[in-house]
Design a protein around this motif. Structure first.
Motif, PDB file in Angstrom:
ATOM      1  N   THR A  57      38.008  44.221  46.096  1.00 21.96           N
ATOM      2  CA  THR A  57      39.438  43.916  46.055  1.00 21.96           C
ATOM      3  C   THR A  57      40.259  44.906  46.885  1.00 21.96           C
ATOM      4  O   THR A  57      41.079  44.498  47.713  1.00 21.96           O
ATOM      5  N   GLY A 107      43.811  34.736  40.658  1.00 25.65           N
ATOM      6  CA  GLY A 107      42.573  35.504  40.707  1.00 25.65           C
ATOM      7  C   GLY A 107      41.821  35.311  39.403  1.00 25.65           C
ATOM      8  O   GLY A 107      42.326  34.652  38.475  1.00 25.65           O
ATOM      9  N   ALA A 108      40.629  35.890  39.318  1.00 24.49           N
ATOM     10  CA  ALA A 108      39.840  35.760  38.094  1.00 24.49           C
ATOM     11  C   ALA A 108      40.518  36.496  36.941  1.00 24.49           C
ATOM     12  O   ALA A 108      40.495  36.034  35.792  1.00 24.49           O
ATOM     13  N   ILE A 151      34.511  46.474  30.312  1.00 24.45           N
ATOM     14  CA  ILE A 151      34.827  46.562  31.739  1.00 24.45           C
ATOM     15  C   ILE A 151      36.349  46.562  31.846  1.00 24.45           C
ATOM     16  O   ILE A 151      37.039  45.997  30.981  1.00 24.45           O
ATOM     17  N   TYR A 153      38.358  44.984  33.547  1.00 28.61           N
ATOM     18  CA  TYR A 153      39.006  43.669  33.641  1.00 28.61           C
ATOM     19  C   TYR A 153      39.350  43.077  32.272  1.00 28.61           C
ATOM     20  O   TYR A 153      40.163  42.157  32.180  1.00 28.61           O
ATOM     21  N   LEU A 187      30.765  38.781  29.536  1.00 28.34           N
ATOM     22  CA  LEU A 187      30.846  39.230  30.935  1.00 28.34           C
ATOM     23  C   LEU A 187      29.612  38.734  31.682  1.00 28.34           C
ATOM     24  O   LEU A 187      28.490  39.170  31.395  1.00 28.34           O
ATOM     25  N   SER A 189      28.383  39.303  34.614  1.00 29.10           N
ATOM     26  CA  SER A 189      27.547  40.292  35.281  1.00 29.10           C
ATOM     27  C   SER A 189      26.884  41.235  34.280  1.00 29.10           C
ATOM     28  O   SER A 189      26.065  42.060  34.661  1.00 29.10           O
ATOM     29  N   ASP A 215      33.676  35.715  32.027  1.00 24.64           N
ATOM     30  CA  ASP A 215      34.153  36.249  33.302  1.00 24.64           C
ATOM     31  C   ASP A 215      32.961  36.218  34.247  1.00 24.64           C
ATOM     32  O   ASP A 215      32.045  37.028  34.125  1.00 24.64           O
ATOM     33  N   ALA A 217      33.493  36.206  37.634  1.00 24.34           N
ATOM     34  CA  ALA A 217      34.269  36.384  38.872  1.00 24.34           C
ATOM     35  C   ALA A 217      33.384  36.563  40.098  1.00 24.34           C
ATOM     36  O   ALA A 217      33.607  35.953  41.136  1.00 24.34           O
ATOM     37  N   ALA A 218      32.362  37.440  39.980  1.00 18.74           N
ATOM     38  CA  ALA A 218      31.576  37.808  41.162  1.00 18.74           C
ATOM     39  C   ALA A 218      30.154  37.243  41.097  1.00 18.74           C
ATOM     40  O   ALA A 218      29.269  37.708  41.801  1.00 18.74           O
ATOM     41  N   SER A 240      36.562  34.098  40.705  1.00 19.05           N
ATOM     42  CA  SER A 240      37.369  34.640  41.813  1.00 19.05           C
ATOM     43  C   SER A 240      37.355  33.688  42.993  1.00 19.05           C
ATOM     44  O   SER A 240      36.302  33.154  43.341  1.00 19.05           O
ATOM     45  N   LYS A 243      36.223  36.043  46.728  1.00 18.47           N
ATOM     46  CA  LYS A 243      34.947  36.730  46.940  1.00 18.47           C
ATOM     47  C   LYS A 243      34.057  35.813  47.782  1.00 18.47           C
ATOM     48  O   LYS A 243      34.450  35.437  48.878  1.00 18.47           O
TER      49      LYS A 243
HETATM   50  C1  PLP Z   1      36.399  40.852  40.934  1.00 17.88           C
HETATM   51  C2  PLP Z   1      36.236  40.744  39.468  1.00 17.88           C
HETATM   52  C3  PLP Z   1      37.319  40.395  38.642  1.00 17.88           C
HETATM   53  C4  PLP Z   1      38.703  40.208  39.174  1.00 17.88           C
HETATM   54  O1  PLP Z   1      38.772  39.118  40.028  1.00 17.88           O
HETATM   55  P1  PLP Z   1      40.103  38.816  40.862  1.00 17.88           P
HETATM   56  O2  PLP Z   1      39.833  37.490  41.466  1.00 17.88           O
HETATM   57  O3  PLP Z   1      40.253  39.919  41.841  1.00 17.88           O
HETATM   58  O4  PLP Z   1      41.220  38.792  39.889  1.00 17.88           O
HETATM   59  C5  PLP Z   1      37.099  40.249  37.292  1.00 17.88           C
HETATM   60  N1  PLP Z   1      35.874  40.464  36.767  1.00 17.88           N
HETATM   61  C6  PLP Z   1      34.812  40.807  37.519  1.00 17.88           C
HETATM   62  C7  PLP Z   1      33.487  41.012  36.865  1.00 17.88           C
HETATM   63  C8  PLP Z   1      34.953  40.965  38.902  1.00 17.88           C
HETATM   64  O5  PLP Z   1      33.896  41.317  39.638  1.00 17.88           O
END
Ligand code: PLP
Length: 406
Positions: A57, A107-108, A151, A153, A187, A189, A215, A217-218, A240, A243
């Motif tokens: 980010t 965003g995520a 985490i 987030y 989460l 990941s 979540d 996101a990645a 996200s 990404k």
């Molecule tokens: C990047 C990320 C986020 C945030 O995502 P954005 O799209 O930047 O808001 C949340 N959780 C995890 C695990 C991420 O890797």
């Protein structure tokens, strides 16, 4: 051609045009071309660099594909009602992702927060006004999360006023659930580190009649993760956009159950008295996110993978030309799941540390951002590079290693 057509044409082409002998220039038209091409990074003295790091980010995420940028440009020329656009785009994204419903968020993180807000408020406008001040209300106020899934987030939930309750085992979950519990969060990941995996998490949530969120996101690639967690039965999923999918970095997707997405939208921009008003997305991001997702899903994923592998192979081969250097590929199992290169060296033969290598690359011309600098190694990926930047990176790394060789 009537007057409206003329004006429409004007704003598109920004050409001077004669109407009844009078020459009109629409100088203030949003579509007027810039008089000269500016390089704002240069003008402001902002360093740009080759991204050998990945989708970070703070490093501005990813580079949008041309068709994404075109979508932003084209959609910037018309107005529409944001709610109508979210309705229509949401339907398309939901169909692509096997979700009941979806919306584009900023965003995520925003998806995590708006989904949570939606769970807390449902469709009750009084509750929407109340969030995040939950004290003294009947709004639920706790989210259950595995300890290993802590985490930063998760602040998305704290923003909504809820308390994070940490657990480790299914038994802990049973004990933690009470009348204040709003949901159970996972989460993506953290899947390998937690005792409870995705399917069991959803089963536990179902047992307690609680919504489960994730979540992830990645967690793309693989592309199948885009729908996997909807298929498993999570109530809402945060992804996200900026990404791997290479949509706008200021976009993401909230997808899941119809009632949660509908309630999340009540808590979001364009509604003003809401917790989500500051996480505005406009038509450009909404459409660009949709187009980016659609293209990404249709990519030949094998080809994409081979390109990424070929990229790091090229850098690895260049580095190995220096005596005492090794190059090996690894793939992180979850999140940033792409071919990654570890370059390591014999410090008797090459007198530089990984940290010093990273610094030399950063300060070089052009600047390159890699990572993972240890005593005798560094790490990089090429998946966020423009094709022409791969050879440059290979050359620069070889140069720096050669300089340090004794
Ligand atoms: C990047 C990320 C986020 C945030 O995502 P954005 O799209 O930047 O808001 C949340 N959780 C995890 C695990 C991420 O890797």
């Amino acid at each position: 051609m009537n007057r409206r057509d003329i004006i429409k044409g004007l704003s598109l082409l920004s050409l001077p045009i004669s109407v009844k002998g009078e020459t009109l220039f629409f100088e203030s038209s949003p579509a007027s071309p810039l008089s000269a091409k500016r390089d704002l990074f240069k003008e402001l003295g902002v360093r740009t660099f080759i991204n050998a790091r990945g989708t970070i980010t703070a490093m501005s995420g990813s580079l949008m594909h041309d068709y994404v940028v075109e979508t932003i440009k084209d959609s910037s020329r018309d107005f529409c009602m944001l709610d109508e656009l979210q309705d229509k785009v949401g339907e398309k994204i939901a169909a692509l992702t096997h979700a009941e419903s979806a919306m584009v968020t900023s965003g995520a993180f925003s998806a995590l927060m708006l989904g949570m807000a939606g769970i807390l408020t449902g469709m009750d406008p009084e509750k929407v006004k109340q969030i995040p001040q939950l004290a003294g209300t009947e709004i639920k106020s706790e989210v259950i999360i595995q300890k290993s899934h802590q985490i930063d987030y998760n602040h998305a939930f704290i923003n909504c006023g809820v308390k994070l309750v940490y657990v480790e085992t299914p038994d802990d979950v049973d004990k933690a659930v009470n009348e204040k519990t709003a949901s159970m969060h996972f989460l993506g990941s953290g899947s390998l580190s937690g005792k409870i995996k995705e399917e069991e998490w959803v089963a536990l949530a179902n047992k307690h009649r609680l919504p489960a969120s994730i979540d992830m996101a990645a967690n793309v690639p693989p592309v199948s993760n885009i729908w996997k967690f909807n298929d498993i039965g999570f109530s809402y999923v945060a992804l996200s956009g900026g990404k791997a999918i290479r949509g706008p970095q200021s976009a993401g997707i909230l997808m899941g159950k119809k009632e949660i997405v509908a309630a999340a939208r009540l808590n979001a921009s364009p509604h003003s008295g809401t917790i989500g008003r500051g996480m505005k997305v406009n038509k450009e991001e909404i459409l660009a996110m949709y187009v980016a997702l659609e293209h990404f899903i249709n990519f030949d994923q094998d080809k994409l993978w081979k390109e990424w592998q070929a990229g790091i192979d090229r850098v690895g081969e260049a580095a190995k030309k220096i005596n005492g250097v090794r190059a090996e590929t690894f793939v992180p199992p979850i999140a940033d799941h792409v071919p990654t290169l570890k370059i390591s060296w014999d410090t008797d033969k090459i007198k530089i540390s990984g940290e010093q290598m990273l610094d030399a690359l950063r300060k070089g011309e052009p600047s390159i951002e890699a990572y993972g600098g240890g005593r005798d190694f560094m790490t990089l990926t090429t998946w966020m590079m423009r094709p022409d930047q791969i050879n440059i990176t290979a050359r620069r790394i070889k140069e720096e290693l050669a300089k340090a060789a004794v």
